[in-house]
Design an enzyme around this catalytic site. Structure first.
Site, PDB file in Angstrom:
ATOM      1  N   THR A  48       0.834  -1.204   0.000  1.00 29.54           N
ATOM      2  CA  THR A  48       0.000   0.000   0.000  1.00 29.54           C
ATOM      3  C   THR A  48       0.870   1.257   0.000  1.00 29.54           C
ATOM      4  OG1 THR A  48      -1.662  -1.247   1.218  1.00 29.54           O
ATOM      5  CG2 THR A  48      -1.944   1.128   1.159  1.00 29.54           C
TER       6      THR A  48
ATOM      7  N   LYS B 245      -8.568  -1.638  -5.180  1.00 25.51           N
ATOM      8  CA  LYS B 245      -8.244  -2.785  -4.311  1.00 25.51           C
ATOM      9  C   LYS B 245      -9.435  -3.720  -4.442  1.00 25.51           C
ATOM     10  CE  LYS B 245      -6.371  -4.685  -0.445  1.00 25.51           C
ATOM     11  NZ  LYS B 245      -4.969  -5.007  -0.151  1.00 25.51           N
TER      12      LYS B 245
ATOM     13  N   GLU C 253      -4.142  -3.150  -6.389  1.00 23.45           N
ATOM     14  CA  GLU C 253      -3.398  -3.782  -5.288  1.00 23.45           C
ATOM     15  C   GLU C 253      -4.048  -5.094  -4.883  1.00 23.45           C
ATOM     16  OE1 GLU C 253      -2.604  -1.457  -1.669  1.00 23.45           O
ATOM     17  OE2 GLU C 253      -2.142  -3.328  -0.598  1.00 23.45           O
ATOM     18  N   GLY C 254      -3.261  -6.139  -4.853  1.00 24.41           N
ATOM     19  CA  GLY C 254      -3.753  -7.437  -4.413  1.00 24.41           C
ATOM     20  C   GLY C 254      -3.869  -7.495  -2.898  1.00 24.41           C
ATOM     21  N   ALA C 255      -4.239  -8.662  -2.401  1.00 22.16           N
ATOM     22  CA  ALA C 255      -4.254  -8.905  -0.961  1.00 22.16           C
ATOM     23  C   ALA C 255      -3.190  -9.967  -0.706  1.00 22.16           C
ATOM     24  CB  ALA C 255      -5.625  -9.405  -0.518  1.00 22.16           C
TER      25      ALA C 255
HETATM   26  N1  LIG Z   1       8.887   2.498   3.627  1.00 22.43           N
HETATM   27  C1  LIG Z   1       8.080   2.601   4.695  1.00 22.43           C
HETATM   28  N2  LIG Z   1       8.232   3.614   5.575  1.00 22.43           N
HETATM   29  C2  LIG Z   1       7.441   3.702   6.660  1.00 22.43           C
HETATM   30  N3  LIG Z   1       6.446   2.847   6.967  1.00 22.43           N
HETATM   31  C3  LIG Z   1       6.238   1.810   6.121  1.00 22.43           C
HETATM   32  C4  LIG Z   1       7.037   1.643   4.960  1.00 22.43           C
HETATM   33  N4  LIG Z   1       6.602   0.535   4.320  1.00 22.43           N
HETATM   34  C5  LIG Z   1       5.589   0.040   5.053  1.00 22.43           C
HETATM   35  N5  LIG Z   1       5.363   0.806   6.141  1.00 22.43           N
HETATM   36  C6  LIG Z   1       4.324   0.573   7.169  1.00 22.43           C
HETATM   37  O1  LIG Z   1       4.239  -0.837   7.393  1.00 22.43           O
HETATM   38  C7  LIG Z   1       2.889  -1.243   7.481  1.00 22.43           C
HETATM   39  C8  LIG Z   1       2.563  -2.261   6.387  1.00 22.43           C
HETATM   40  O2  LIG Z   1       2.683  -1.635   5.109  1.00 22.43           O
HETATM   41  P1  LIG Z   1       1.556  -1.757   4.003  1.00 22.43           P
HETATM   42  O3  LIG Z   1       1.974  -0.900   2.853  1.00 22.43           O
HETATM   43  O4  LIG Z   1       0.216  -1.491   4.574  1.00 22.43           O
HETATM   44  O5  LIG Z   1       1.703  -3.306   3.644  1.00 22.43           O
HETATM   45  P2  LIG Z   1       0.779  -4.237   2.714  1.00 22.43           P
HETATM   46  O6  LIG Z   1      -0.053  -3.333   1.856  1.00 22.43           O
HETATM   47  O7  LIG Z   1       1.742  -5.079   1.941  1.00 22.43           O
HETATM   48  O8  LIG Z   1      -0.039  -5.064   3.659  1.00 22.43           O
HETATM   49  C9  LIG Z   1       2.029   0.026   7.425  1.00 22.43           C
HETATM   50  O9  LIG Z   1       1.785   0.508   8.712  1.00 22.43           O
HETATM   51  C10 LIG Z   1       2.934   0.982   6.672  1.00 22.43           C
HETATM   52  O10 LIG Z   1       2.639   2.323   6.939  1.00 22.43           O
HETATM   53 MG   LIG Z   2      -2.138  -3.186   1.556  1.00 27.47          MG
END
Ligand SMILES: Nc1ncnc2c1ncn2[C@@H]1O[C@H](COP(=O)(O)OP(=O)(O)O)[C@@H](O)[C@H]1O
Ligand SMILES: [Mg+2]
Length: 214
Positions: A22, A38, A108-110
């Site tokens: 995300t 999504k 975006e996938g899950a």
């Molecule tokens: N580069 C980054 N810097 C700061 N926080 C990050 C970063 N990448 C991920 N996070 C944090 O880690 C958590 C998981 O990231 P997310 O993008 O939601 O993962 P996914 O979509 O793959 O489930 C979230 O709270 C997000 O804000």
């Molecule tokens: Mg996500």
């Protein structure tokens, strides 16, 4: 770096859940002024990915569409759907035609590639159905080589076009090189931990990817 390395339409997947799909999507959204979808949201207790991206990017409503499935429990979609008493149907996951006019599109996938949607389909089948190049988000640190190579292998075995990998987390030149070499893939970008996530820091991250900032 030339931002044209990013496909105009892409499916963002990851080697895991919570890996940064995300956040990477949000960087691309801000940089490319893209639309976002999504299709399957699993877990409604916290802010959904769509709500988060809307709030953080501030992009207009016209860049977004409701999810095809909003499932209550934060579980694998097949399990979450079963609890909600429904079955995820592949034909309900066709791209809404309103997105055809978008400048750029991020789906975006899950979870990751082999996350089940129902008793016989996986997220991989949705990628095949959509037909967009896939961008694989992987963590930068220890353990990433195995997860990333396995995900790439499965995508290729199924003839899904891979646009490349985005590494999320503190930079690791050794892992970057290993993934590029053994995975025979492009590392499209690296995203270091952002101390704060807002429109400005996302824009700066994209500018670094695009080579505008050093
Ligand atoms: N580069 C980054 N810097 C700061 N926080 C990050 C970063 N990448 C991920 N996070 C944090 O880690 C958590 C998981 O990231 P997310 O993008 O939601 O993962 P996914 O979509 O793959 O489930 C979230 O709270 C997000 O804000
Ligand atoms: Mg996500």
């Amino acid at each position: 770096m030339n931002v044209d390395i990013f496909p105009k339409k892409m499916f963002v997947t990851g080697t895991d859940t919570g890996i940064g799909k995300t956040v990477v999507s949000a960087v691309l959204m801000v940089g490319l002024k893209a639309c976002y979808w999504k299709p399957v949201q699993s877990g409604l207790t916290e802010e959904t990915d769509t709500q988060w991206i809307k709030r953080i990017t501030g992009l207009p409503e016209s860049h977004f569409m409701d999810e095809a499935y909003k499932l209550q429990s934060p579980l694998s979609p097949h399990a979450s759907a079963a609890i909600d008493g429904i079955r995820i149907e592949m034909k309900a996951l066709s791209l809404p035609s309103v997105f055809l006019g978008c400048n750029a599109l991020i789906v975006e996938g899950a979870g990751g590639v082999m996350v089940p949607l129902n008793e016989s389909h996986f997220m991989l089948d949705l990628m095949k159905q959509m037909g967009f190049p896939v961008l694989l988000v992987a963590r930068s640190g220890l353990g990433t080589i195995n997860h990333t190579l396995l995900s790439l292998e499965q995508l290729r075995r199924n003839r899904v076009e891979v646009a490349g990998v985005v590494l999320n987390g503190p930079k690791s030149p050794e892992n970057r090189e290993a993934i590029a070499h053994y995975g025979n893939t492009r590392i499209l970008a690296e995203l270091e931990p952002l101390p704060e996530i807002n429109c400005r820091t996302l824009e700066e991250a994209f500018s670094r990817w695009a080579g505008v900032l050093c």
